[in-house]
Design an enzyme around this catalytic site. Structure first.
Site, PDB file in Angstrom:
ATOM      1  N   HIS A 201     -50.067 -90.126 -53.116  1.00  0.00           N
ATOM      2  CA  HIS A 201     -48.812 -89.666 -53.117  1.00  0.00           C
ATOM      3  C   HIS A 201     -48.132 -88.727 -52.139  1.00  0.00           C
ATOM      4  O   HIS A 201     -47.237 -88.085 -52.020  1.00  0.00           O
ATOM      5  CB  HIS A 201     -48.211 -89.320 -54.344  1.00  0.00           C
TER       6      HIS A 201
ATOM      7  N   HIS B 189     -56.217 -87.508 -60.162  1.00  0.00           N
ATOM      8  CA  HIS B 189     -55.477 -88.589 -59.959  1.00  0.00           C
ATOM      9  C   HIS B 189     -55.041 -89.329 -61.193  1.00  0.00           C
ATOM     10  O   HIS B 189     -53.979 -90.025 -61.636  1.00  0.00           O
ATOM     11  CB  HIS B 189     -55.842 -90.003 -59.056  1.00  0.00           C
TER      12      HIS B 189
ATOM     13  N   HIS C 144     -54.181 -88.005 -64.279  1.00  0.00           N
ATOM     14  CA  HIS C 144     -53.225 -87.099 -65.029  1.00  0.00           C
ATOM     15  C   HIS C 144     -53.717 -86.934 -66.572  1.00  0.00           C
ATOM     16  O   HIS C 144     -52.902 -86.410 -67.367  1.00  0.00           O
ATOM     17  CB  HIS C 144     -51.982 -87.721 -64.853  1.00  0.00           C
TER      18      HIS C 144
HETATM   19 FE   LIG Z   1     -51.188 -87.635 -59.230  1.00  0.00          FE
HETATM   20 FE   LIG Z   2     -52.611 -90.070 -57.350  1.00  0.00          FE
END
Ligand SMILES: [Fe+2]
Ligand SMILES: [Fe+2]
Length: 277
Positions: free
Chosen positions: A68, A177, A179
């Site tokens: 992101h 990544h 989460h």
């Molecule tokens: Fe993330």
């Molecule tokens: Fe990510």
């Protein structure tokens, strides 16, 4: 060296809990170096210059990212001027910014931080293993007091493989990544601290940081729906604490740190006095 890596910061509530607590965590844990993954810090998508400044002011030394990183376009022009903001090393040649950095502590100790991205269930990019290998060969422990790899990847298998690939050559390989924090923190056989995923700094009454109703509806109704929105409720700070041996660069301790929000609090130093079973 005492190092803290905070997992993906998601939105305002994630930023708030990291910024509010970092100064105290630096003192209480006697931290030498703090890495924050900021790829979702700007309303869930990307990061801005102002957010970078806020993280640095709170006591963050280096910001890592992932898939992101470019969601807020302004960061494309900013990143070449900020060597403390990393994007994955294995983006195509010519991509703005850098994926690693060597940083000096005030006392002269050095730390190499590497940000790499996985390829399983993610965009096809250059080989992260070859990229990490080249950096570990060029800047081995011994020359570096410590080496931290933020491996931003989706598949647990790819993350475990990166941990073992670096075992004995890096101080720590921490996944980001997903989460969601994993419970497998350990020192691998040759001395590298590892945890498959640090978890996010964000609201866990959500679907990985996004408002749950919208996210669930996308699974239930296979039709275009509302755009995902960040969940801004109270956040849990999820991080991994690593203590390394300055003589070898290898890990002496790895432990999760969690505070605030919905997840059970975990304080890393309690691990040292935990009873033996
Ligand atoms: Fe993330
Ligand atoms: Fe990510």
């Amino acid at each position: 060296m005492r190092i803290l890596l905070c997992g993906d910061v998601v939105g305002r509530s994630g930023r708030d809990i990291v910024i509010a607590n970092l100064p105290k965590l630096r003192r209480d844990l006697d931290l030498d170096f703090v890495v924050v993954n900021g790829e979702n810090a700007a309303h869930g998508f990307g990061i801005t210059e102002d957010i970078c400044r806020d993280f640095y002011a709170a006591g963050c030394d280096v910001i890592t990212t992932g898939n992101h990183v470019w969601d807020k376009r302004e960061i494309i022009a900013y990143i070449p001027g900020d060597p403390r903001l990393l994007r994955p090393i294995n983006f195509p040649p010519g991509t703005p910014g850098v994926g690693h950095g060597i940083f000096s502590l005030p006392d002269g100790r050095t730390i190499l931080v590497i940000n790499a991205m996985g390829r399983l269930f993610m965009d096809a990019i250059d080989d992260p293993f070859r990229g990490v290998d080249a950096l570990l060969s060029a800047h081995p422990l011994g020359q570096m007091t410590a080496i931290v790899v933020d491996f931003h990847a989706d598949a647990t298998s790819e993350k475990a493989s990166m941990g073992h690939f670096c075992d004995g050559r890096a101080s720590a390989v921490i996944g980001t990544h997903s989460h969601v924090p994993t419970a497998d923190h350990q020192i691998l056989p040759k001395g590298t601290a590892f945890q498959t995923d640090a978890g996010m700094c964000g609201n866990y009454d959500s679907v990985i940081g996004m408002q749950k109703d919208i996210a669930v509806t996308r699974f239930v109704r296979k039709m275009p729906g509302e755009r995902l929105q960040v969940a801004e409720g109270p956040a849990t700070l999820c991080a991994v604490f690593v203590e390394t041996d300055d003589a070898t660069g290898l890990a002496r301790l790895v432990a999760p740190l969690r505070l605030g929000g919905r997840l059970a609090a975990i304080w890393p130093l309690a691990m040292q006095s935990a009873p033996a079973f």
